[in-house]
Design a protein around this motif. Structure first.
Motif, PDB file in Angstrom:
ATOM      1  N   VAL A 138       5.477  15.239 -23.459  1.00 42.64           N
ATOM      2  CA  VAL A 138       4.261  14.858 -22.731  1.00 42.64           C
ATOM      3  C   VAL A 138       4.072  13.337 -22.783  1.00 42.64           C
ATOM      4  CG1 VAL A 138       1.740  14.939 -22.812  1.00 42.64           C
ATOM      5  CG2 VAL A 138       3.043  17.057 -22.923  1.00 42.64           C
ATOM      6  N   GLY A 139       4.332  12.766 -23.954  1.00 39.69           N
ATOM      7  CA  GLY A 139       4.162  11.327 -24.119  1.00 39.69           C
ATOM      8  C   GLY A 139       5.025  10.518 -23.158  1.00 39.69           C
ATOM      9  N   MET A 140       6.245  10.981 -22.930  1.00 37.86           N
ATOM     10  CA  MET A 140       7.126  10.259 -22.007  1.00 37.86           C
ATOM     11  C   MET A 140       6.560  10.306 -20.584  1.00 37.86           C
ATOM     12  SD  MET A 140      10.858  11.207 -23.521  1.00 37.86           S
ATOM     13  CE  MET A 140      11.971  10.135 -22.607  1.00 37.86           C
ATOM     14  N   HIS A 141       6.031  11.456 -20.216  1.00 34.30           N
ATOM     15  CA  HIS A 141       5.412  11.541 -18.878  1.00 34.30           C
ATOM     16  C   HIS A 141       4.171  10.649 -18.780  1.00 34.30           C
ATOM     17  CE1 HIS A 141       7.830  14.503 -16.835  1.00 34.30           C
ATOM     18  NE2 HIS A 141       7.894  15.216 -17.948  1.00 34.30           N
ATOM     19  N   LEU A 142       3.342  10.694 -19.812  1.00 30.11           N
ATOM     20  CA  LEU A 142       2.119   9.886 -19.795  1.00 30.11           C
ATOM     21  C   LEU A 142       2.461   8.397 -19.770  1.00 30.11           C
ATOM     22  CD1 LEU A 142      -0.194  11.851 -22.266  1.00 30.11           C
ATOM     23  CD2 LEU A 142      -0.287  11.838 -19.761  1.00 30.11           C
ATOM     24  N   HIS A 143       3.548   8.057 -20.457  1.00 28.83           N
ATOM     25  CA  HIS A 143       3.986   6.662 -20.458  1.00 28.83           C
ATOM     26  C   HIS A 143       4.366   6.224 -19.042  1.00 28.83           C
ATOM     27  CE1 HIS A 143       7.004   3.425 -21.983  1.00 28.83           C
ATOM     28  NE2 HIS A 143       5.867   2.894 -21.601  1.00 28.83           N
ATOM     29  N   PHE A 144       5.084   7.096 -18.332  1.00 31.68           N
ATOM     30  CA  PHE A 144       5.444   6.778 -16.953  1.00 31.68           C
ATOM     31  C   PHE A 144       4.210   6.642 -16.074  1.00 31.68           C
ATOM     32  CE2 PHE A 144       9.991   7.330 -17.243  1.00 31.68           C
ATOM     33  CZ  PHE A 144      10.367   6.385 -16.305  1.00 31.68           C
ATOM     34  N   ILE A 145       3.267   7.541 -16.296  1.00 31.05           N
ATOM     35  CA  ILE A 145       2.033   7.474 -15.511  1.00 31.05           C
ATOM     36  C   ILE A 145       1.328   6.146 -15.765  1.00 31.05           C
ATOM     37  CG2 ILE A 145      -0.292   8.468 -15.319  1.00 31.05           C
ATOM     38  CD1 ILE A 145       1.004  11.235 -15.637  1.00 31.05           C
ATOM     39  N   ALA A 146       1.262   5.762 -17.045  1.00 29.67           N
ATOM     40  CA  ALA A 146       0.625   4.480 -17.393  1.00 29.67           C
ATOM     41  C   ALA A 146       1.330   3.329 -16.700  1.00 29.67           C
ATOM     42  CB  ALA A 146       0.660   4.283 -18.909  1.00 29.67           C
ATOM     43  N   LYS A 147       2.646   3.379 -16.707  1.00 24.78           N
ATOM     44  CA  LYS A 147       3.428   2.306 -16.070  1.00 24.78           C
ATOM     45  C   LYS A 147       3.176   2.310 -14.548  1.00 24.78           C
ATOM     46  CE  LYS A 147       6.179  -1.168 -16.538  1.00 24.78           C
ATOM     47  NZ  LYS A 147       5.846  -2.327 -17.384  1.00 24.78           N
ATOM     48  N   ASN A 148       3.080   3.497 -13.961  1.00 21.81           N
ATOM     49  CA  ASN A 148       2.777   3.581 -12.524  1.00 21.81           C
ATOM     50  C   ASN A 148       1.432   2.934 -12.206  1.00 21.81           C
ATOM     51  OD1 ASN A 148       5.124   4.867 -11.764  1.00 21.81           O
ATOM     52  ND2 ASN A 148       4.250   6.911 -11.744  1.00 21.81           N
ATOM     53  N   ILE A 149       0.440   3.231 -13.036  1.00 24.65           N
ATOM     54  CA  ILE A 149      -0.895   2.664 -12.802  1.00 24.65           C
ATOM     55  C   ILE A 149      -0.843   1.138 -12.958  1.00 24.65           C
ATOM     56  CG2 ILE A 149      -3.290   2.616 -13.625  1.00 24.65           C
ATOM     57  CD1 ILE A 149      -2.917   5.549 -14.494  1.00 24.65           C
ATOM     58  N   GLU A 150      -0.129   0.697 -13.970  1.00 27.26           N
ATOM     59  CA  GLU A 150      -0.003  -0.747 -14.186  1.00 27.26           C
ATOM     60  C   GLU A 150       0.652  -1.414 -12.976  1.00 27.26           C
ATOM     61  OE1 GLU A 150       2.182  -4.342 -15.416  1.00 27.26           O
ATOM     62  OE2 GLU A 150       3.185  -2.417 -15.281  1.00 27.26           O
ATOM     63  N   ARG A 151       1.622  -0.726 -12.370  1.00 30.20           N
ATOM     64  CA  ARG A 151       2.315  -1.258 -11.190  1.00 30.20           C
ATOM     65  C   ARG A 151       1.363  -1.390  -9.993  1.00 30.20           C
ATOM     66  NH1 ARG A 151       5.849  -4.143 -10.551  1.00 30.20           N
ATOM     67  NH2 ARG A 151       7.072  -3.150  -8.932  1.00 30.20           N
TER      68      ARG A 151
ATOM     69  N   LEU B 209       0.829  -1.211   0.000  1.00 31.90           N
ATOM     70  CA  LEU B 209       0.000   0.000   0.000  1.00 31.90           C
ATOM     71  C   LEU B 209       0.863   1.260   0.000  1.00 31.90           C
ATOM     72  CD1 LEU B 209      -2.839  -1.040   2.477  1.00 31.90           C
ATOM     73  CD2 LEU B 209      -3.020  -0.770  -0.014  1.00 31.90           C
ATOM     74  N   GLU B 210       1.960   1.186   0.747  1.00 33.15           N
ATOM     75  CA  GLU B 210       2.843   2.353   0.811  1.00 33.15           C
ATOM     76  C   GLU B 210       3.361   2.675  -0.593  1.00 33.15           C
ATOM     77  OE1 GLU B 210       6.485   4.511   0.874  1.00 33.15           O
ATOM     78  OE2 GLU B 210       6.542   2.342   0.634  1.00 33.15           O
ATOM     79  N   ARG B 211       3.678   1.622  -1.360  1.00 30.84           N
ATOM     80  CA  ARG B 211       4.193   1.863  -2.712  1.00 30.84           C
ATOM     81  C   ARG B 211       3.094   2.343  -3.652  1.00 30.84           C
ATOM     82  NH1 ARG B 211       7.661  -3.065  -4.207  1.00 30.84           N
ATOM     83  NH2 ARG B 211       7.863  -1.929  -6.173  1.00 30.84           N
ATOM     84  N   CYS B 212       1.869   1.882  -3.451  1.00 36.79           N
ATOM     85  CA  CYS B 212       0.755   2.425  -4.246  1.00 36.79           C
ATOM     86  C   CYS B 212       0.599   3.914  -3.960  1.00 36.79           C
ATOM     87  CB  CYS B 212      -0.552   1.698  -3.916  1.00 36.79           C
ATOM     88  SG  CYS B 212      -0.580   0.000  -4.527  1.00 36.79           S
ATOM     89  N   GLY B 213       0.777   4.291  -2.701  1.00 34.32           N
ATOM     90  CA  GLY B 213       0.733   5.708  -2.330  1.00 34.32           C
ATOM     91  C   GLY B 213       1.807   6.489  -3.073  1.00 34.32           C
ATOM     92  N   ASP B 214       3.000   5.907  -3.172  1.00 35.32           N
ATOM     93  CA  ASP B 214       4.086   6.552  -3.919  1.00 35.32           C
ATOM     94  C   ASP B 214       3.685   6.769  -5.381  1.00 35.32           C
ATOM     95  OD1 ASP B 214       5.763   6.648  -1.779  1.00 35.32           O
ATOM     96  OD2 ASP B 214       6.969   4.905  -2.347  1.00 35.32           O
ATOM     97  N   TYR B 215       3.009   5.786  -5.965  1.00 28.95           N
ATOM     98  CA  TYR B 215       2.596   5.928  -7.362  1.00 28.95           C
ATOM     99  C   TYR B 215       1.594   7.067  -7.526  1.00 28.95           C
ATOM    100  CZ  TYR B 215       5.117   1.624  -8.312  1.00 28.95           C
ATOM    101  OH  TYR B 215       6.117   0.698  -8.433  1.00 28.95           O
ATOM    102  N   ALA B 216       0.641   7.158  -6.586  1.00 28.47           N
ATOM    103  CA  ALA B 216      -0.325   8.268  -6.639  1.00 28.47           C
ATOM    104  C   ALA B 216       0.423   9.597  -6.562  1.00 28.47           C
ATOM    105  CB  ALA B 216      -1.341   8.142  -5.506  1.00 28.47           C
TER     106      ALA B 216
END
Lengths: 238, 238
Positions: free
Chosen positions: B185-198, B95-102
């Motif tokens: 922007v695409g590189m940032h969005l890609h990271f966000i997508a990867k964070n959500i997937e994580r 959960l702590e790591r999910c918080g980090d992703y948010a």
């Protein structure tokens, strides 16, 4: 006498677990180094070896966790001893994740093989990888010697790792802007860079465990965060 | 009588720690949801709130770990009880790591504010985020009810999360190829997508703890990994 006996068999068990973690550390260092070499030379065979080798790291992590849990159950350690067992478990988790990063880098190396033409970035990634490998190595040394000062140093060094990453991010962005054929490869290289940077974070995590063991307190997380890709974004986009 | 007393005070302490983890789960669910909203509406204020709120999640995680360590030290639980304490600690880490992703998503939202024009991707990210939030919620429910069947289901659902991510990756790559102004922007969005997937991976991690608690064994990691961005790379690059 009996008390003495119990204490030493706890120590012996704990030493066994710590030895397993150190072995894991050695394997992870080699994996990171080989992952970097495979990337630099685009050596698919070596990358495949690293990818498959991660299974061993996962098994070692599981066995450390199981052994530590048995130790907690059988010996019921308190105070400093309890802290040591908990920190060994944390360090094992950090190393396991570093192993995952070596595996991820290798998977992307396999996918990109033969397509990477941004030599400059490969060289920079190699340098960055060596830098964080050194951090892992020193973090484990600091742990073994319960050297809080050396551990503090590693936390400082992580800022440098973050700065290397920032420079690399900007350079990648430039390559991708210049030639759109670099975009797909650039996205993979960016992930690899981020993976390497994360290894530095885990070295910091290991260092924090040493500080926790020696001082009984986790260091305050008040250091400035030097991942400035958010700024790099603005700089390069304006 | 005294034995009885000791057992129930262990249970009471453990319940307290589990309650703290559930509270953490609730806070993380809200953080993920608000991070997605802030991204979608490019709401810097909300993103800033999520970014700052992560401190509370970190504190809760630390306090769960400290309380669990005290419980181990004071009560020396064995067998099933020991396993429960260890699994609570693991879930707290997830959960702590999910918080980090948010938090990470919010930091990137703040950096990109006003620059994102790929609406389609934002919508897809919103959908993906809802999907993994549901996984976290159900993983915690499965844990509370010690429901191994439900936990198995979550592990299955993670493959769907991976597929959503793959589709998104390909679409982002296309946008970046089409117009180089989309690259940063695409590189940032890609990271966000990867964070959500994580986050989905961590829901799986929580589900695995439930299976471990109920069956005494960790599920085999033989499920196929559905992050096919390595393939997506070839598809889009050939």
């Amino acid at each position: 006498m009996s008390e003495q006996h119990i204490v030493s068999s706890f120590d012996r068990d704990l030493e066994g677990i710590q030895a397993a973690v150190m072995k894991m550390g050695g394997i992870v260092e080699v994996a990171l180094s080989e992952a970097a070499t495979a990337l630099k030379t685009q050596d698919v065979e070596l990358a495949e070896k690293v990818r498959l080798g991660d299974r061993l790291v996962d098994e070692l992590d599981q066995s450390v966790k199981t052994d530590a849990a048995s130790l907690l159950a059988l010996r019921s350690p308190t105070a400093g001893d309890l802290r040591t067992v908990l920190s060994v478990m944390e360090i094992s988790s950090h190393l396991e994740r570093c192993g995952d990063y070596a595996k991820n880098i290798s998977k992307r190396t396999i996918a990109m093989a033969g397509s990477v033409e941004i030599d400059e970035t490969l060289t920079a990634l190699g340098r960055m990888s060596k830098f964080v490998e050194g951090m892992i190595k020193d973090a484990l040394d600091a742990y073994i010697h319960r050297d809080a000062a050396k551990a503090e140093e590693i936390i400082e060094r992580d800022m440098e790792a973050d700065q290397i990453y920032n420079t690399l991010f900007r350079s990648l962005l430039t390559h991708m802007m210049e030639d759109h054929r670099n975009i797909a490869v650039g996205m993979h290289l960016h992930f690899i860079a981020k993976n390497i940077e994360r290894v530095g974070d885990h070295a910091t995590g290991i260092a924090e465990q040493t500080i926790y063991l020696v001082t009984g307190e986790m260091p305050e997380d008040d250091r400035p965060k030097h991942d400035k890709t958010t700024m790099a974004f603005h700089e390069s986009d304006d």
